[in-house]
Design an enzyme around this catalytic site. Sequence first.
Site, PDB file in Angstrom:
ATOM      1  N   LYS A  38       0.717  -1.436  -0.173  1.00 22.70           N
ATOM      2  CA  LYS A  38      -0.067  -0.071  -0.023  1.00 22.70           C
ATOM      3  C   LYS A  38       0.917   1.285   0.072  1.00 22.70           C
ATOM      4  O   LYS A  38       0.426   2.117  -0.732  1.00 22.70           O
ATOM      5  CB  LYS A  38      -0.855  -0.131   1.104  1.00 22.70           C
ATOM      6  CG  LYS A  38      -1.674   1.228   1.345  1.00 22.70           C
ATOM      7  CD  LYS A  38      -3.115   0.957   2.085  1.00 22.70           C
ATOM      8  CE  LYS A  38      -3.882   2.391   2.030  1.00 22.70           C
ATOM      9  NZ  LYS A  38      -5.001   2.582   3.375  1.00 22.70           N
ATOM     10  N   GLU A 185      31.005  -1.296   0.315  1.00 20.41           N
ATOM     11  CA  GLU A 185      30.610  -0.028   0.399  1.00 20.41           C
ATOM     12  C   GLU A 185      31.671   0.775  -0.002  1.00 20.41           C
ATOM     13  O   GLU A 185      32.924   0.454  -0.009  1.00 20.41           O
ATOM     14  CB  GLU A 185      30.041   0.297   1.777  1.00 20.41           C
ATOM     15  CG  GLU A 185      29.251  -0.741   2.280  1.00 20.41           C
ATOM     16  CD  GLU A 185      27.655  -0.744   2.053  1.00 20.41           C
ATOM     17  OE1 GLU A 185      27.473   0.361   1.386  1.00 20.41           O
ATOM     18  OE2 GLU A 185      27.163  -1.853   1.830  1.00 20.41           O
ATOM     19  N   LYS A 200      26.212  -9.786  13.247  1.00 19.25           N
ATOM     20  CA  LYS A 200      25.510 -11.159  12.751  1.00 19.25           C
ATOM     21  C   LYS A 200      25.485 -12.089  13.924  1.00 19.25           C
ATOM     22  O   LYS A 200      24.685 -12.849  13.843  1.00 19.25           O
ATOM     23  CB  LYS A 200      26.046 -11.283  11.255  1.00 19.25           C
ATOM     24  CG  LYS A 200      25.384 -10.358  10.128  1.00 19.25           C
ATOM     25  CD  LYS A 200      26.363 -10.459   9.123  1.00 19.25           C
ATOM     26  CE  LYS A 200      25.614  -9.466   7.724  1.00 19.25           C
ATOM     27  NZ  LYS A 200      26.557  -9.406   6.717  1.00 19.25           N
TER      28      LYS A 200
HETATM   29  N1  HSE Z   1      28.231  -5.689   3.405  1.00 20.97           N
HETATM   30  C1  HSE Z   1      27.516  -6.874   3.758  1.00 20.97           C
HETATM   31  C2  HSE Z   1      28.393  -8.132   3.255  1.00 20.97           C
HETATM   32  C3  HSE Z   1      26.248  -6.948   3.200  1.00 20.97           C
HETATM   33  O1  HSE Z   1      29.187  -7.698   2.670  1.00 20.97           O
HETATM   34  O2  HSE Z   1      28.207  -9.070   3.421  1.00 20.97           O
HETATM   35  C4  HSE Z   1      25.171  -8.008   3.689  1.00 20.97           C
HETATM   36  O3  HSE Z   1      24.900  -7.806   4.883  1.00 20.97           O
END
Ligand code: HSE
Length: 411
Positions: A38, A185, A200
């Site tokens: 939506k 990045e 993680k």
């Molecule tokens: N920057 C993270 C990686 C992205 O390279 O695994 C995924 O969480």
Amino acid sequence: MKVAVIGYGTVGSGVVEVLMKNHDTIVCRNSLEELELKTILDIRDFPSDPNADKFTKDFNDILNDSEIGVVVETMGGVHPAYEFTSQLLSKGKSVVTSNKELVAQKGYELLLLAKENNANYMFEASVGGGIPIIRPINNCLSANEIIEIAGILNGTTNYILTRMIESGASLDEALNEAQKKGYAEKDPTADIEGIDAGRKICILADLAFGKHIYPDQVYTCGIRDITLEDVEFVKSFGGVIKLIGSAKKLNDGRICVQVRPSVILDKSQLATTSGVFNAILVRGNALGDAVFYGRGAGKLPTASAVVADVIDCVRNYGRTKMIPWAKNERDFVADNFLLPSRFYVRAYNVNDGSLAELERAIGGIKVLERNNQRSDEFAFVTGEICERDLRQKLGNIESVEIKSLIPVTDY
Ligand code: HSE
């Protein structure tokens, strides 16, 4: 059921794409009455987007819309994602996220809030991208006492290490390549320094061991200091260096949790996990070892996990499925320097005298060799010893300069 998405970046737009493309299959296969996107919230403008009519810049348009029952948060970062998520859960809306930073910091509070409001907070995509791992730990492995979890949890660093191992590229060359290919990045600090993997492993440890662990409790060491010399020595030993996030239960019930480069023997399933792929090994006391492998990042793989959570939230609407873990206790996490392991060590300034001293102090070492080795360079693998004792013994040997000290794993 109507759905909203907050944050139209790579993952958010992937979620919208999967919801649109697979709409009929999702509704039919899961026997849903309806699943309709939506509203999309983003501060940017997307005038030519096929869903341009669904955009808003006002969070209240989602919060106060009683038709919206499930909200996808793919904006990343802790703030304002935390405030948005808290308000949504307080209103009984379920929230699905790929935001590992938020889950690692605030998972305990948000799960509790979801439970208090008969809602769900789900985050399958926060670890391992598209790889099913949260649900397997919560459901399929719930009959096991989990002894250990260890995984390649960051695709960027695994790509870099793979290039170093397979092509002899330097760390900086491989990082440049990863950036050009769009894997890393622009600021890859969180990947390279192990911070992303740290978040993680916190989430996996929370689930597996039942108490919240904060990222600042994780012993974290990235790949910045790994050299081609290390790669070569470890290869001669029959192994590879991988950035591993691990959480291990000790006999006294406490947990050792760390992210660090580790030597993985060639026979391990984790050794063959190359490039941007992730793999997570779970060791249960009934099952033994199980390895979950796949694409740990990327638009559609991550969206696949997010949308699966959306479907689960719709099917469990008004009923909390995710069981909250307990709150943090600082002394639940043990000092990983007391964990016995074998270690790979590389040192400079080693002469005949210091070598004899080193062999006397540590004993039972396996000496490694590589091509073009420096005359004062020495590398070896120890027997089982805890890192505190090893560092103490090495520190007592005058002039020897330790360049690398990396645990050798047993999975
Ligand atoms: N920057 C993270 C990686 C992205 O390279 O695994 C995924 O969480």
